[in-house]
Motif scaffolding. Structure first.
Motif, PDB file in Angstrom:
ATOM      1  N   UNK A  47      26.263  42.358  24.698  1.00  0.00           N
ATOM      2  CA  UNK A  47      25.333  41.306  25.132  1.00  0.00           C
ATOM      3  C   UNK A  47      26.050  40.158  25.832  1.00  0.00           C
ATOM      4  N   UNK A  48      27.314  39.924  25.474  1.00  0.00           N
ATOM      5  CA  UNK A  48      28.071  38.835  26.099  1.00  0.00           C
ATOM      6  C   UNK A  48      28.875  39.303  27.304  1.00  0.00           C
ATOM      7  N   UNK A  49      28.932  40.626  27.516  1.00  0.00           N
ATOM      8  CA  UNK A  49      29.677  41.153  28.650  1.00  0.00           C
ATOM      9  C   UNK A  49      31.136  41.402  28.370  1.00  0.00           C
ATOM     10  N   UNK A  50      31.576  41.201  27.133  1.00  0.00           N
ATOM     11  CA  UNK A  50      32.976  41.457  26.785  1.00  0.00           C
ATOM     12  C   UNK A  50      33.258  42.950  26.648  1.00  0.00           C
ATOM     13  N   UNK A  68      33.389  43.508  36.256  1.00  0.00           N
ATOM     14  CA  UNK A  68      33.711  42.115  35.946  1.00  0.00           C
ATOM     15  C   UNK A  68      32.437  41.438  35.448  1.00  0.00           C
ATOM     16  N   UNK A  69      32.545  40.701  34.358  1.00  0.00           N
ATOM     17  CA  UNK A  69      31.416  39.940  33.822  1.00  0.00           C
ATOM     18  C   UNK A  69      31.606  38.470  34.159  1.00  0.00           C
ATOM     19  N   UNK A  84      34.213  34.740  36.998  1.00  0.00           N
ATOM     20  CA  UNK A  84      34.449  35.609  35.840  1.00  0.00           C
ATOM     21  C   UNK A  84      34.544  34.824  34.535  1.00  0.00           C
ATOM     22  N   UNK A  85      34.003  35.408  33.467  1.00  0.00           N
ATOM     23  CA  UNK A  85      34.102  34.785  32.149  1.00  0.00           C
ATOM     24  C   UNK A  85      35.548  34.823  31.667  1.00  0.00           C
ATOM     25  N   UNK A  86      36.192  35.974  31.860  1.00  0.00           N
ATOM     26  CA  UNK A  86      37.615  36.092  31.558  1.00  0.00           C
ATOM     27  C   UNK A  86      38.376  35.689  32.811  1.00  0.00           C
TER      28      UNK A  86
END
Length: 233
Positions: A47-50, A68-69, A84-86
């Motif tokens: 759900x968080x894209x991790x 890529x999230x 990107x989150x990361x």
């Protein structure tokens, strides 16, 4: 290590091959009483894209599938940039590759190599990395402000935000309360219900009337709603 740390270590391992939930359970040696906790962790990370779910219900880190999230930042032209989150470089998305994502949405993007015609000018950096939105994980907002219009008995709302590419189809106006029936030309708030394809109109439902479009009060209320600000007395 707790279950979360064990799962992360497995996913980042050099020999990891995408696994189903059952496969992960077996590789981690999870006891029956902890299976529900493993499923909860996986669902949360998805759900968080991790974590991403790929073909055959297998799971892997986004980078392992060239995904890529991040958060989408859309320009008025319709083109967008993914933050990107990361930590990593921005990914640029052409308007036709943004699927049904809207400004501020959390999305999953697949990296692509689009054809860039020699001599053709665009607004992207020369060394830009490109991508295509393949999934919207969560909406930044599910309501949109716009003006109610109709053509040949088809009712629709024209969004104030020019970054939204399509008018939103709505049912014939129904009263929202005593004396509160939307009329053509009103600025309204519409809740987004369904949008399956970028080149098809999304479907929505009118939830609030802000007033006659282009009047100071309606425009003021529209701005408050757009930026999630509270009304003052």
């Amino acid at each position: 290590m707790d279950l979360t740390e064990q799962l992360l270590a497995l996913l980042k391992g050099p020999t990891y091959v995408p696994q189903t939930l059952k496969g992960l359970t077996q590789l981690l040696g999870v006891r029956r009483k902890d299976e529900r906790e493993l499923k909860r962790i996986i669902n949360y990370w998805v759900s968080t894209g991790e974590l991403v779910r790929i073909k055959a219900d297998r799971f892997c880190l986004p980078s392992d599938a060239d995904l890529v999230t991040g958060i989408l930042h859309v320009r008025p032209s319709g083109d967008a940039r993914l933050a990107p989150i990361i930590e990593g470089p921005s990914i640029y998305i052409r308007a036709d590759d943004s699927n049904v994502a809207l400004h501020g949405d959390k999305v999953i993007v697949r990296r692509i190599r689009p054809l860039r015609v020699k001599g053709q000018r665009d607004s992207f950096p020369t060394d830009a990395l490109f991508g295509r939105v393949i999934e919207v994980l969560s909406r930044a907002r599910d309501t949109i402000v716009g003006t109610l219009q109709a053509r040949r008995h088809v009712y629709f709302v024209i969004p104030d935000d020019t970054r939204i590419p399509q008018d939103i189809l709505v049912s014939a106006p129904e009263p929202l309360g005593p004396g509160l029936k939307p009329k053509l030309g009103d600025k309204v708030v519409v809740k987004l219900l369904e949008w399956t394809h970028r080149h098809l109109n999304p479907v929505g439902e009118i939830t609030e009337i802000l007033g006659e479009s282009h009047t100071p009060q309606a425009e003021y209320l529209g701005i408050l709603h757009k930026y999630s600000l509270k009304r003052t007395a």
